[in-house]
Design a protein around this motif. Sequence first.
Motif, PDB file in Angstrom:
ATOM      1  N   LYS A   1       0.817  -1.200   0.000  1.00 22.31           N
ATOM      2  CA  LYS A   1       0.000   0.000   0.000  1.00 22.31           C
ATOM      3  C   LYS A   1       0.861   1.264   0.000  1.00 22.31           C
ATOM      4  CE  LYS A   1      -4.065  -1.629  -0.202  1.00 22.31           C
ATOM      5  NZ  LYS A   1      -4.818  -1.398  -1.398  1.00 22.31           N
ATOM      6  N   THR A   2       1.989   1.242   0.676  1.00 24.97           N
ATOM      7  CA  THR A   2       2.862   2.415   0.715  1.00 24.97           C
ATOM      8  C   THR A   2       3.359   2.758  -0.681  1.00 24.97           C
ATOM      9  OG1 THR A   2       3.533   1.880   2.960  1.00 24.97           O
ATOM     10  CG2 THR A   2       4.952   3.376   1.741  1.00 24.97           C
ATOM     11  N   ALA A   3       3.773   1.742  -1.434  1.00 15.07           N
ATOM     12  CA  ALA A   3       4.257   1.975  -2.800  1.00 15.07           C
ATOM     13  C   ALA A   3       3.126   2.509  -3.679  1.00 15.07           C
ATOM     14  CB  ALA A   3       4.826   0.688  -3.387  1.00 15.07           C
ATOM     15  N   GLN A   4       1.927   1.982  -3.512  1.00 16.45           N
ATOM     16  CA  GLN A   4       0.796   2.449  -4.306  1.00 16.45           C
ATOM     17  C   GLN A   4       0.488   3.915  -3.998  1.00 16.45           C
ATOM     18  OE1 GLN A   4      -1.853  -0.692  -3.050  1.00 16.45           O
ATOM     19  NE2 GLN A   4      -1.887  -1.564  -5.104  1.00 16.45           N
ATOM     20  N   LYS A   5       0.503   4.277  -2.737  1.00 12.90           N
ATOM     21  CA  LYS A   5       0.255   5.674  -2.358  1.00 12.90           C
ATOM     22  C   LYS A   5       1.331   6.588  -2.939  1.00 12.90           C
ATOM     23  CE  LYS A   5      -2.208   4.797   1.943  1.00 12.90           C
ATOM     24  NZ  LYS A   5      -2.188   4.918   3.390  1.00 12.90           N
TER      25      LYS A   5
ATOM     26  N   ILE B   1       3.253   6.045  -5.670  1.00 11.44           N
ATOM     27  CA  ILE B   1       3.128   6.115  -7.125  1.00 11.44           C
ATOM     28  C   ILE B   1       1.958   7.003  -7.530  1.00 11.44           C
ATOM     29  CG2 ILE B   1       2.551   4.770  -9.200  1.00 11.44           C
ATOM     30  CD1 ILE B   1       4.167   2.455  -7.900  1.00 11.44           C
ATOM     31  N   THR B   2       0.803   6.824  -6.901  1.00 13.18           N
ATOM     32  CA  THR B   2      -0.354   7.634  -7.269  1.00 13.18           C
ATOM     33  C   THR B   2      -0.178   9.088  -6.836  1.00 13.18           C
ATOM     34  OG1 THR B   2      -1.549   6.938  -5.274  1.00 13.18           O
ATOM     35  CG2 THR B   2      -1.969   5.702  -7.303  1.00 13.18           C
ATOM     36  N   GLY B   3       0.506   9.313  -5.725  1.00 11.05           N
ATOM     37  CA  GLY B   3       0.769  10.681  -5.278  1.00 11.05           C
ATOM     38  C   GLY B   3       1.692  11.421  -6.225  1.00 11.05           C
ATOM     39  N   ILE B   4       2.767  10.773  -6.633  1.00  9.73           N
ATOM     40  CA  ILE B   4       3.702  11.362  -7.595  1.00  9.73           C
ATOM     41  C   ILE B   4       2.992  11.646  -8.912  1.00  9.73           C
ATOM     42  CG2 ILE B   4       5.730  10.850  -9.040  1.00  9.73           C
ATOM     43  CD1 ILE B   4       6.473  11.691  -6.238  1.00  9.73           C
ATOM     44  N   TYR B   5       2.159  10.714  -9.335  1.00 11.61           N
ATOM     45  CA  TYR B   5       1.415  10.880 -10.588  1.00 11.61           C
ATOM     46  C   TYR B   5       0.547  12.134 -10.533  1.00 11.61           C
ATOM     47  CZ  TYR B   5      -1.522   9.603 -14.574  1.00 11.61           C
ATOM     48  OH  TYR B   5      -2.193   9.592 -15.769  1.00 11.61           O
ATOM     49  N   GLN B   6      -0.164  12.314  -9.437  1.00 13.92           N
ATOM     50  CA  GLN B   6      -1.028  13.480  -9.303  1.00 13.92           C
ATOM     51  C   GLN B   6      -0.219  14.775  -9.261  1.00 13.92           C
ATOM     52  OE1 GLN B   6      -3.258  12.303  -5.872  1.00 13.92           O
ATOM     53  NE2 GLN B   6      -4.694  11.094  -7.069  1.00 13.92           N
ATOM     54  N   ILE B   7       0.908  14.754  -8.599  1.00 15.04           N
ATOM     55  CA  ILE B   7       1.780  15.940  -8.550  1.00 15.04           C
ATOM     56  C   ILE B   7       2.292  16.276  -9.952  1.00 15.04           C
ATOM     57  CG2 ILE B   7       4.020  16.798  -7.749  1.00 15.04           C
ATOM     58  CD1 ILE B   7       3.420  15.290  -5.088  1.00 15.04           C
ATOM     59  N   GLN B   8       2.671  15.246 -10.708  1.00 10.73           N
ATOM     60  CA  GLN B   8       3.194  15.464 -12.057  1.00 10.73           C
ATOM     61  C   GLN B   8       2.145  16.051 -12.998  1.00 10.73           C
ATOM     62  OE1 GLN B   8       4.634  11.554 -13.057  1.00 10.73           O
ATOM     63  NE2 GLN B   8       6.683  11.978 -12.250  1.00 10.73           N
ATOM     64  N   LEU B   9       0.873  15.850 -12.690  1.00  8.68           N
ATOM     65  CA  LEU B   9      -0.195  16.327 -13.576  1.00  8.68           C
ATOM     66  C   LEU B   9      -0.818  17.628 -13.097  1.00  8.68           C
ATOM     67  CD1 LEU B   9      -2.022  12.991 -14.478  1.00  8.68           C
ATOM     68  CD2 LEU B   9      -0.207  14.174 -15.716  1.00  8.68           C
ATOM     69  N   GLU B  10      -0.131  18.370 -12.249  1.00  3.55           N
ATOM     70  CA  GLU B  10      -0.693  19.601 -11.707  1.00  3.55           C
ATOM     71  C   GLU B  10      -0.805  20.731 -12.725  1.00  3.55           C
ATOM     72  OE1 GLU B  10       1.434  20.579  -8.142  1.00  3.55           O
ATOM     73  OE2 GLU B  10       0.102  19.348  -6.928  1.00  3.55           O
ATOM     74  N   THR B  11       0.018  20.724 -13.752  1.00  2.00           N
ATOM     75  CA  THR B  11      -0.060  21.785 -14.754  1.00  2.00           C
ATOM     76  C   THR B  11      -0.865  21.292 -15.958  1.00  2.00           C
ATOM     77  OG1 THR B  11       1.944  21.145 -15.940  1.00  2.00           O
ATOM     78  CG2 THR B  11       2.211  22.650 -14.057  1.00  2.00           C
ATOM     79  N   MET B  12      -1.481  22.223 -16.623  1.00  6.45           N
ATOM     80  CA  MET B  12      -2.272  21.879 -17.807  1.00  6.45           C
ATOM     81  C   MET B  12      -1.396  21.280 -18.907  1.00  6.45           C
ATOM     82  SD  MET B  12      -5.375  22.240 -17.201  1.00  6.45           S
ATOM     83  CE  MET B  12      -6.236  22.304 -18.741  1.00  6.45           C
TER      84      MET B  12
ATOM     85  N   ASN C   1      -3.984   1.042  -7.753  1.00  7.33           N
ATOM     86  CA  ASN C   1      -4.498   0.579  -6.461  1.00  7.33           C
ATOM     87  C   ASN C   1      -5.151  -0.793  -6.525  1.00  7.33           C
ATOM     88  OD1 ASN C   1      -3.619   2.758  -4.896  1.00  7.33           O
ATOM     89  ND2 ASN C   1      -5.357   3.989  -5.543  1.00  7.33           N
ATOM     90  N   ARG C   2      -5.483  -1.263  -7.721  1.00 10.52           N
ATOM     91  CA  ARG C   2      -6.069  -2.601  -7.874  1.00 10.52           C
ATOM     92  C   ARG C   2      -5.018  -3.707  -7.932  1.00 10.52           C
ATOM     93  NH1 ARG C   2     -10.278  -0.299 -11.288  1.00 10.52           N
ATOM     94  NH2 ARG C   2      -8.983  -0.655 -13.114  1.00 10.52           N
TER      95      ARG C   2
ATOM     96  N   GLU D   1       0.029 -10.476  -4.781  1.00 10.38           N
ATOM     97  CA  GLU D   1       0.162 -11.738  -5.514  1.00 10.38           C
ATOM     98  C   GLU D   1       0.499 -11.491  -6.980  1.00 10.38           C
ATOM     99  OE1 GLU D   1      -2.461 -10.981  -3.464  1.00 10.38           O
ATOM    100  OE2 GLU D   1      -1.812 -12.269  -1.810  1.00 10.38           O
ATOM    101  N   GLN D   2      -0.112 -10.469  -7.579  1.00  9.46           N
ATOM    102  CA  GLN D   2       0.182 -10.149  -8.974  1.00  9.46           C
ATOM    103  C   GLN D   2       1.628  -9.691  -9.129  1.00  9.46           C
ATOM    104  OE1 GLN D   2      -3.057  -7.330  -9.345  1.00  9.46           O
ATOM    105  NE2 GLN D   2      -4.033  -8.600 -10.903  1.00  9.46           N
ATOM    106  N   ILE D   3       2.100  -8.900  -8.199  1.00 13.94           N
ATOM    107  CA  ILE D   3       3.490  -8.444  -8.241  1.00 13.94           C
ATOM    108  C   ILE D   3       4.434  -9.627  -8.094  1.00 13.94           C
ATOM    109  CG2 ILE D   3       5.242  -7.083  -7.026  1.00 13.94           C
ATOM    110  CD1 ILE D   3       2.933  -5.099  -6.386  1.00 13.94           C
ATOM    111  N   ARG D   4       4.132 -10.515  -7.174  1.00 14.94           N
ATOM    112  CA  ARG D   4       4.953 -11.706  -6.957  1.00 14.94           C
ATOM    113  C   ARG D   4       4.978 -12.576  -8.214  1.00 14.94           C
ATOM    114  NH1 ARG D   4       2.448 -13.719  -2.652  1.00 14.94           N
ATOM    115  NH2 ARG D   4       3.466 -12.162  -1.366  1.00 14.94           N
ATOM    116  N   ASP D   5       3.824 -12.759  -8.862  1.00 12.16           N
ATOM    117  CA  ASP D   5       3.763 -13.570 -10.083  1.00 12.16           C
ATOM    118  C   ASP D   5       4.631 -12.986 -11.194  1.00 12.16           C
ATOM    119  OD1 ASP D   5       2.019 -15.300  -8.827  1.00 12.16           O
ATOM    120  OD2 ASP D   5       0.216 -14.482  -9.794  1.00 12.16           O
ATOM    121  N   VAL D   6       4.557 -11.683 -11.386  1.00 10.53           N
ATOM    122  CA  VAL D   6       5.369 -11.024 -12.422  1.00 10.53           C
ATOM    123  C   VAL D   6       6.849 -11.128 -12.075  1.00 10.53           C
ATOM    124  CG1 VAL D   6       5.933  -8.802 -13.491  1.00 10.53           C
ATOM    125  CG2 VAL D   6       3.541  -9.488 -13.191  1.00 10.53           C
ATOM    126  N   ALA D   7       7.193 -10.902 -10.812  1.00  7.79           N
ATOM    127  CA  ALA D   7       8.596 -11.002 -10.389  1.00  7.79           C
ATOM    128  C   ALA D   7       9.122 -12.416 -10.616  1.00  7.79           C
ATOM    129  CB  ALA D   7       8.734 -10.609  -8.921  1.00  7.79           C
TER     130      ALA D   7
END
Length: 75
Positions: free
Chosen positions: A1-5, A7-18, A46-47, A51-57
Amino acid sequence: KTAQKYITGIYQIQLETMSALLKQYAKAEIMGRGVEEVENYPQNINRVTKEQIRDVANRYFQQENLTVGMVKGSK
């Protein structure tokens, strides 16, 4: 959950300008993914489950292909 927060936080910050938002929309359209990808990105991240990360790794990082390296600094 920490990594998801993070990643999504950085994404939102990066999209602050038009201009940044426009770039993401254009990139998604050029790649054939549609503007929905930009709008749904945080929910999609966030979805992802542990387990999905482990499978890909496990698929891409196989024990028999493991290489270990060591770097020594100088004094």
